[in-house]
Scaffold this motif. Structure first.
Motif, PDB file in Angstrom:
ATOM      1  N   UNK A  41       0.835  -1.203   0.000  1.00 39.42           N
ATOM      2  CA  UNK A  41       0.000   0.000   0.000  1.00 39.42           C
ATOM      3  C   UNK A  41       0.872   1.258   0.000  1.00 39.42           C
ATOM      4  N   UNK A  42       0.328   2.395  -0.472  1.00 46.03           N
ATOM      5  CA  UNK A  42       1.105   3.639  -0.444  1.00 46.03           C
ATOM      6  C   UNK A  42       1.293   4.159   0.980  1.00 46.03           C
ATOM      7  N   UNK A  43       2.268   5.030   1.143  1.00 49.46           N
ATOM      8  CA  UNK A  43       2.477   5.670   2.452  1.00 49.46           C
ATOM      9  C   UNK A  43       1.254   6.542   2.766  1.00 49.46           C
ATOM     10  N   UNK A  44       0.881   6.714   4.021  1.00 52.70           N
ATOM     11  CA  UNK A  44       1.583   6.234   5.225  1.00 52.70           C
ATOM     12  C   UNK A  44       1.193   4.827   5.644  1.00 52.70           C
ATOM     13  N   UNK A  45       0.320   4.145   4.869  1.00 53.67           N
ATOM     14  CA  UNK A  45      -0.137   2.823   5.286  1.00 53.67           C
ATOM     15  C   UNK A  45       1.008   1.813   5.340  1.00 53.67           C
TER      16      UNK A  45
END
Length: 357
Positions: A41-45
């Motif tokens: 997943x993309x940041x911040x995840x």
């Protein structure tokens, strides 16, 4: 049968007997999938991937019907805890006071009925956000709650593909309960024949010792019943599920009947009484009825001494009729009411009704 097939059959039986193994497999699979999704997943995840497996484990820990409900309750608890932490952080500096306030409020909110057993996550969430989310509250809360939701969705999907249906443990628990009740009935009959009046302390201990087996069977059957709701596997095993529900009803009522028989015998046929309810004349008839009850409970069919098929249910009914007639005759001869002796007939008739119903 080859050694390999025997081993495979033994492993399959062990798998069915121990639903914890399938639970561990589902949880491990869901957690691994949730971790992979979180890492990609993309940041911040992707900076907090460990929260996704948390949601997956929560969702796979229960039955198919329960996983959806508990997942929603968990997410609600996490968001509520995060809100409490954010509110405290806005008005207090980090420290013992803020921790005490957050935990106290969170524990009060954890008792909210709508959250069920998942209310325990309110305090956990509040502490995570308060301690670990310092300086990036909004980002942390979003990642925390979002990943748990994603993990829970993955867990529910795994439960949907591999739905738990613990029928075999329920069968085993019901079998253990039936065996325990049969032993209790046979022992009661033997005691009445050989010993006469009951030792109250001995039979109170036996009566209470049976309760864990009864409660264990009820809990196991309740879990299986809950697991069958909305479960596609339940349709394939419909007859077995219905048969198990019937057995549970019969054994539940039988347990109540046996408990009442023991209670009456302890109270009215105990060693400390001078005015016993049955006496030497009626005791053998009750013993015979109890043995017939045990046979009817143990075997759907029973071979008689002459090799002919004998219906244990019919034999139990005849023994009850005989006990009733003997009680009536004793009442006529003595002029006493014999109410307690009649109560044994009524109680045991309830056992006969549930066996034949």
């Amino acid at each position: 049968m080859t050694a390999a097939r025997r081993l495979a059959s033994a492993l399959h039986r062990a798998w069915l007997r121990h639903p914890r193994w399938s639970l561990a497999l589902r949880g491990a699979l869901a957690a691994a999938l949730a971790w992979v999704v979180a890492v990609l997943a993309p940041a911040p995840f992707s900076e907090y991937p460990y929260y996704a497996p948390l949601g997956a484990v929560v969702a796979t820990a229960g039955t198919l019907a329960r996983s959806a409900r508990e997942s929603l309750q968990t997410v609600g608890s996490l968001l509520l805890g995060a809100g409490i932490a954010l509110a405290a952080d806005a008005v207090l500096e980090p420290g013992a006071l803020s921790v005490a306030l957050v935990v106290g409020v969170a524990l009060l909110c954890a008792g909210w009925r709508v959250l069920g057993d998942m209310g325990v996550w309110v305090a956990n969430s509040a502490l995570f956000v308060l301690v670990l989310g310092q300086g990036q509250d909004a980002e942390y809360v979003g990642a925390f709650a979002g990943l748990v939701v994603v993990g829970a969705a993955i867990g529910m999907a795994v439960n949907l593909v591999l739905p738990p249906l613990p029928i075999t443990p329920s069968d085993l628990a019901l079998g253990a309960l039936r065996d325990a009740l049969v032993v209790q009935l046979d022992d009661l009959a033997g005691w009445l024949d050989d010993e006469g009046p009951l030792d109250a302390d001995e039979w109170e201990r036996r009566r209470h010792a049976l309760h864990p087996t009864i409660e264990g069977a009820r809990a196991t059957v309740a879990r299986a019943r809950e697991a069958s709701r909305g479960n596609p596997r339940a349709r394939r095993h419909g007859e077995r599920v219905r048969s198990q529900a019937r057995r549970a009803e019969v054994l539940g009522t039988t347990a109540e009947v046996v408990d009442e028989v023991v209670r009456l015998l302890v109270g009215w046929e105990g060693t400390g009484r001078d005015d016993v309810a049955l006496g030497p004349r009626l005791r053998p008839e009750l013993a015979t009825a109890l043995r017939s009850f045990a046979r009817a409970l143990r075997d759907p069919e029973h071979a008689g001494d002459d090799g002919a098929a004998e219906d244990p249910g019919a034999d139990f009914a005849r023994s009850l009729d005989r006990l009733r007639d003997v009680v009536r005759d004793a009442r006529t001869r003595s002029g006493d009411d014999h109410l307690v002796a009649g109560a044994f007939v009524v109680v045991l008739r309830r056992g006969q009704d549930v066996l034949t119903g």
